[in-house]
Design a protein around this motif. Structure first.
Motif, mmCIF file in Angstrom:
data_model
loop_
_atom_site.group_PDB
_atom_site.id
_atom_site.type_symbol
_atom_site.label_atom_id
_atom_site.label_comp_id
_atom_site.label_asym_id
_atom_site.label_seq_id
_atom_site.Cartn_x
_atom_site.Cartn_y
_atom_site.Cartn_z
ATOM 1 N N VAL A 1 -22.667 -5.860 78.067
ATOM 2 C CA VAL A 1 -23.862 -5.147 78.536
ATOM 3 C C VAL A 1 -23.468 -3.764 79.033
ATOM 4 O O VAL A 1 -22.513 -3.618 79.804
ATOM 5 N N LEU B 1 -26.080 -0.619 80.271
ATOM 6 C CA LEU B 1 -27.441 -0.124 80.363
ATOM 7 C C LEU B 1 -27.486 1.172 81.161
ATOM 8 O O LEU B 1 -26.814 1.309 82.186
ATOM 9 N N SER C 1 -36.996 2.696 74.127
ATOM 10 C CA SER C 1 -37.755 1.567 74.656
ATOM 11 C C SER C 1 -39.218 1.883 74.410
ATOM 12 O O SER C 1 -39.792 2.782 75.034
ATOM 13 N N GLU D 1 -34.723 0.629 81.702
ATOM 14 C CA GLU D 1 -33.361 0.751 81.208
ATOM 15 C C GLU D 1 -33.346 1.031 79.711
ATOM 16 O O GLU D 1 -34.314 0.766 79.009
ATOM 17 N N ASP E 1 -30.497 0.498 76.408
ATOM 18 C CA ASP E 1 -29.246 -0.108 75.980
ATOM 19 C C ASP E 1 -28.366 0.974 75.351
ATOM 20 O O ASP E 1 -28.726 1.552 74.319
ATOM 21 N N ARG F 1 -24.909 0.493 74.716
ATOM 22 C CA ARG F 1 -23.652 -0.074 74.215
ATOM 23 C C ARG F 1 -23.193 0.680 72.965
ATOM 24 O O ARG F 1 -23.987 0.935 72.057
#
Length: 217
Positions: free
Chosen positions: A8, A10, A113, A166, A168, A170
């Motif tokens: 994870v 974030l 998002s 949040e 992502d 990664r």
């Protein structure tokens, strides 16, 4: 800030969407709570969502300032869907915001998002000097029957620890990125000014550290 654990990574952030217009943003549930017509997300369950109607007020008393109890509803229009949000345990208006992280030189979206929902209500007073801005919260509840909205000069604040706040990141390399927040991205709400719905800020991400450079992008 960066939230990181096994598998994870974030980028977490707060956001504020406010009303700087002359009138209120007001959303009223449409139809009875158990009506089949409320199934606006087409999942077969009319009890977990409701159609939302935007109520637009006219300047009934002609003073150029929104006055609660004096200015009446001029127009009602379908604005979208409100759904029950289990993570927050209350009702949210869908597609109230959109978050994107982009490369500032190319504009390429590297994280997004979509259809971020909010319980649209008065959280913080951002401009008490605006004509018609009330001294205290008017829109506060987020039940299935609540009339929700933003008073003149008030905003809805969502802290960085809340679900949905949040992106992502990664696999993204260290570097500079532009965080963009757009209010009402699908233009479901009728507004007096659509030009102030987009905000951006330049970030520098290095490992677990993120710095707000303090400039728009």
């Amino acid at each position: 800030y960066i939230q990181k654990s096994v598998g994870v990574k974030l980028l977490r952030f707060a956001s504020t969407i406010g009303n700087s217009g002359a009138g209120v943003v007001e959303l009223k549930p449409d139809s009875p709570a158990d009506s089949a017509e409320n199934d606006c997300n087409d999942d077969g369950d009319p009890l977990n969502d409701r159609k939302a109607v935007q109520r637009i007020f006219g300047d009934t008393d002609g003073d150029g300032v929104f006055t609660r109890g004096e200015d009446g509803v001029l127009l009602k229009r379908f604005a979208g869907c409100s759904i029950f949000h289990p993570a927050h345990d209350h009702w949210h208006f869908e597609e109230f915001a959109r978050y994107r992280l982009v490369k500032p030189k190319t504009g390429r979206v590297v994280a997004s998002s979509e259809k971020v929902s909010f319980c649209v209500r008065d959280s913080i007073h951002i401009d008490a000097g605006l004509p018609g801005s009330p001294d205290s919260i008017y829109y506060g509840a987020c039940t299935k029957d609540s009339i929700t909205g933003l008073s003149v000069g008030w905003a809805d604040y969502y802290g960085s620890t809340l679900p949905g706040q949040e992106l992502d990141i990664r696999g993204l390399p260290d570097g500079r990125y532009c965080l963009r927040i757009v209010a009402d991205p699908a233009e479901r709400l009728r507004e007096s000014n659509q030009a102030n719905n987009d905000r951006s800020t330049l970030l520098r991400i290095i490992g677990r550290d993120v710095t707000d450079i303090g400039t728009s992008c």
